[in-house]
Design an enzyme around this catalytic site. Sequence first.
Site: not given
Ligand code: HEM
Length: 343
Positions: A37, A223, A265, A316-317
């Site tokens: 990350y 991103r 995504e 987690y994934k």
């Molecule tokens: C995962 C929403 C912006 C980094 C997630 C999840 C949601 C989400 C709903 C899933 C969490 C779960 O497991 O329940 C959003 C929304 C954003 C936003 C609405 C904008 C306002 C960002 C940004 C970053 C980020 C700017 C930059 C670092 C991550 C990461 C994960 C994640 C690293 C884990 C993803 C994975 O491993 O598959 N986000 N996010 N998010 N988000 Fe965001």
Amino acid sequence: MTIQFKSETFRDDFTFSNSPEAIRRFPFPFDKDEYMYAVNIEQHMPGPIKSPYEFPIDIDEHYVAEMRDRALVLKEDPLRCQSLPHMLTAEWDLVELLMESMAKNYPEHFELTREGDAWHWINRPLGIDQKFTFGDTSTLPYPPMEYITRQCQGDFCLCDQRNDDLWMDAGIVTTQADWSLDFDVGMSFKEWHGPVPLAHDIGVFDRALKFLLNLQQGRPVRRLNWTMTINPRLDTSPENYHKWGIDRTTVTPENVGNKVHLRVELQALWRLPRSNAIVFSIRAYLIKMEELVTIPKWGRRFHRVLRDLRPELADYKGLTRFRQMTVDYLAKHDDGAPTSPGF
Ligand code: HEM
């Protein structure tokens, strides 16, 4: 640019596949042989012709089929689309953003005419011809966010900004990687990111939030994020876990190339003009391992990324059950050659 829209499914018989052209334009997310990350945010600038970054909103051969799948999800579960009352102005902002972008960049398929508040929208692939008054919800068949996002690929979250935080106060989420809008609605940035491992500890969310609070109108950012899915299923929601969770146990060495998909995504963020809200779009692209390895450098690199992925991220994934089988499949496509950074 005329797009040939495919007739295909993301459930039951899973007829989804990518044309050779769709494979070539797939947003392969890894610029190194390893993954962790990071705050991987860049300006959402126009990218190369025919790439998914060419236009702010990408429409591709899967458009009509994806919109059909969204309609099915919403029919079964209307809570996939929710908006708190103070988000109505942001909903209209989103109508403007999406209609303007789609009509400007895909004029063969979409047309928008504006005379003051009298708007006329034509969506040829879905057979829609709608006159309405901008700002007057009673002139559309659905509330504004739902109306336009039933016609645009990708999930959308509308985030209100107040008290130096972002709040997920509206959204339409039908193609998610195992999270729930119904659970998250009304939460703050760090609350809805609560389940993500490791990233909180290394300050990713502190820095990302600080950056987003200062996002400027007219300067969108993007991103990439990724996970993996068994079968080309778009709706991998917690609400429907009983339908797809078991798929993870069906992967065998014989079917891994066909069943296991990389799911990328393309996430973009815009500051909206009237509401000062932020819209977060999550556009999912799927590619099965058999398709992925047709680009040798992708097969090579993804083998190394998946093999060396931290166990916390794999858990987690949701990859743990089929990870080794996929690594073994990809190993056959990794000749050990060095790869260059970026792609
Ligand atoms: C995962 C929403 C912006 C980094 C997630 C999840 C949601 C989400 C709903 C899933 C969490 C779960 O497991 O329940 C959003 C929304 C954003 C936003 C609405 C904008 C306002 C960002 C940004 C970053 C980020 C700017 C930059 C670092 C991550 C990461 C994960 C994640 C690293 C884990 C993803 C994975 O491993 O598959 N986000 N996010 N998010 N988000 Fe965001």
